[in-house]
Scaffold this motif. Structure first.
Motif, PDB file in Angstrom:
ATOM      1  N   ASP A 167       0.806  -1.222   0.000  1.00 22.06           N
ATOM      2  CA  ASP A 167       0.000   0.000   0.000  1.00 22.06           C
ATOM      3  C   ASP A 167       0.838   1.272   0.000  1.00 22.06           C
ATOM      4  OD1 ASP A 167      -2.317  -1.498  -0.004  1.00 22.06           O
ATOM      5  OD2 ASP A 167      -2.553  -1.424   2.185  1.00 22.06           O
ATOM      6  N   ASN A 168       2.034   1.216   0.570  1.00 25.68           N
ATOM      7  CA  ASN A 168       2.864   2.411   0.708  1.00 25.68           C
ATOM      8  C   ASN A 168       4.005   2.457  -0.310  1.00 25.68           C
ATOM      9  OD1 ASN A 168       3.102   4.830   2.186  1.00 25.68           O
ATOM     10  ND2 ASN A 168       4.842   4.009   3.323  1.00 25.68           N
ATOM     11  N   ASP A 169       3.952   1.593  -1.339  1.00 22.91           N
ATOM     12  CA  ASP A 169       5.040   1.505  -2.316  1.00 22.91           C
ATOM     13  C   ASP A 169       4.857   2.453  -3.489  1.00 22.91           C
ATOM     14  OD1 ASP A 169       6.433  -0.470  -0.971  1.00 22.91           O
ATOM     15  OD2 ASP A 169       5.429  -2.100  -2.032  1.00 22.91           O
ATOM     16  N   GLU A 170       5.957   3.078  -3.885  1.00 22.35           N
ATOM     17  CA  GLU A 170       6.018   3.806  -5.151  1.00 22.35           C
ATOM     18  C   GLU A 170       6.425   2.796  -6.211  1.00 22.35           C
ATOM     19  OE1 GLU A 170       8.705   7.085  -5.108  1.00 22.35           O
ATOM     20  OE2 GLU A 170       7.883   7.903  -3.274  1.00 22.35           O
ATOM     21  N   LEU A 171       5.897   2.937  -7.410  1.00 23.51           N
ATOM     22  CA  LEU A 171       6.220   2.033  -8.513  1.00 23.51           C
ATOM     23  C   LEU A 171       7.036   2.768  -9.560  1.00 23.51           C
ATOM     24  CD1 LEU A 171       5.930  -0.645 -10.060  1.00 23.51           C
ATOM     25  CD2 LEU A 171       3.757   0.227 -10.947  1.00 23.51           C
ATOM     26  N   LEU A 172       8.192   2.210  -9.893  1.00 18.31           N
ATOM     27  CA  LEU A 172       9.058   2.734 -10.940  1.00 18.31           C
ATOM     28  C   LEU A 172       9.272   1.612 -11.955  1.00 18.31           C
ATOM     29  CD1 LEU A 172      11.709   4.224  -8.496  1.00 18.31           C
ATOM     30  CD2 LEU A 172       9.924   5.509  -9.648  1.00 18.31           C
ATOM     31  N   ASN A 173       9.708   1.951 -13.160  1.00 13.74           N
ATOM     32  CA  ASN A 173       9.973   0.928 -14.162  1.00 13.74           C
ATOM     33  C   ASN A 173      11.244   1.276 -14.913  1.00 13.74           C
ATOM     34  OD1 ASN A 173       9.792  -0.357 -16.964  1.00 13.74           O
ATOM     35  ND2 ASN A 173       8.217  -1.440 -15.807  1.00 13.74           N
ATOM     36  N   PHE A 174      12.147   0.296 -14.996  1.00 17.59           N
ATOM     37  CA  PHE A 174      13.413   0.463 -15.715  1.00 17.59           C
ATOM     38  C   PHE A 174      13.631  -0.743 -16.612  1.00 17.59           C
ATOM     39  CE2 PHE A 174      13.811   2.684 -11.702  1.00 17.59           C
ATOM     40  CZ  PHE A 174      14.239   3.936 -12.118  1.00 17.59           C
ATOM     41  N   TYR A 175      13.702  -0.515 -17.903  1.00 13.16           N
ATOM     42  CA  TYR A 175      13.995  -1.570 -18.882  1.00 13.16           C
ATOM     43  C   TYR A 175      13.060  -2.772 -18.699  1.00 13.16           C
ATOM     44  CZ  TYR A 175      18.165   1.285 -19.324  1.00 13.16           C
ATOM     45  OH  TYR A 175      19.028   2.334 -19.491  1.00 13.16           O
ATOM     46  N   GLY A 176      11.801  -2.492 -18.382  1.00 12.57           N
ATOM     47  CA  GLY A 176      10.812  -3.550 -18.225  1.00 12.57           C
ATOM     48  C   GLY A 176      10.767  -4.194 -16.851  1.00 12.57           C
ATOM     49  N   VAL A 177      11.553  -3.710 -15.910  1.00 16.77           N
ATOM     50  CA  VAL A 177      11.535  -4.234 -14.544  1.00 16.77           C
ATOM     51  C   VAL A 177      10.744  -3.269 -13.666  1.00 16.77           C
ATOM     52  CG1 VAL A 177      12.926  -4.792 -12.509  1.00 16.77           C
ATOM     53  CG2 VAL A 177      13.742  -5.411 -14.779  1.00 16.77           C
TER      54      VAL A 177
END
Length: 119
Positions: free
Chosen positions: A52-62
């Protein structure tokens, strides 16, 4: 939002590890916890779903998760994967770390000392 950078080499390694562990669509969680000689240590784990408290980032499909409480400590951190004749491993470069222990497994920042343990 925090600024963590996962290099292409690290992303490739994470994808491979996630697939081998049956989580090809999982998330890499990068965290900070108390401990180590200097007070704080890094954590990296595979997660099936974001918290619930996580930020989501994406790098090279991860997909990368960072708990919002850890974000200020990790802001600007680069995670790379280095290969050498001795093997390979993740290398974490955190510009907020002002001190690290001799073995390189723990650190502290100007604002957060953590809870040091004896090494």
């Amino acid at each position: 939002m925090s600024t963590i950078i996962l290099t292409e080499a690290a992303a490739y390694e994470v994808k491979d590890m996630m697939a081998k562990n049956g989580l090809p669509d999982g998330y890499l969680k990068v965290s900070v916890k108390g401990g180590g000689c200097t007070g704080l240590s890094y954590g990296m784990s595979a997660e099936e779903v974001p918290g619930d408290n996580d930020e989501l980032l994406n790098f090279y499909g991860v997909n990368v998760l960072v708990d919002k409480a850890d974000a200020p400590i990790l802001n600007g951190t680069t995670i790379d994967f280095k290969q050498s004749l001795m093997g390979g491993g993740f290398a974490i470069n955190n510009p907020n770390a002002i001190a690290a222990c001799g073995c390189g497994s723990s650190f502290r920042t100007r604002d957060v000392a953590g809870s040091p343990e004896n090494c």
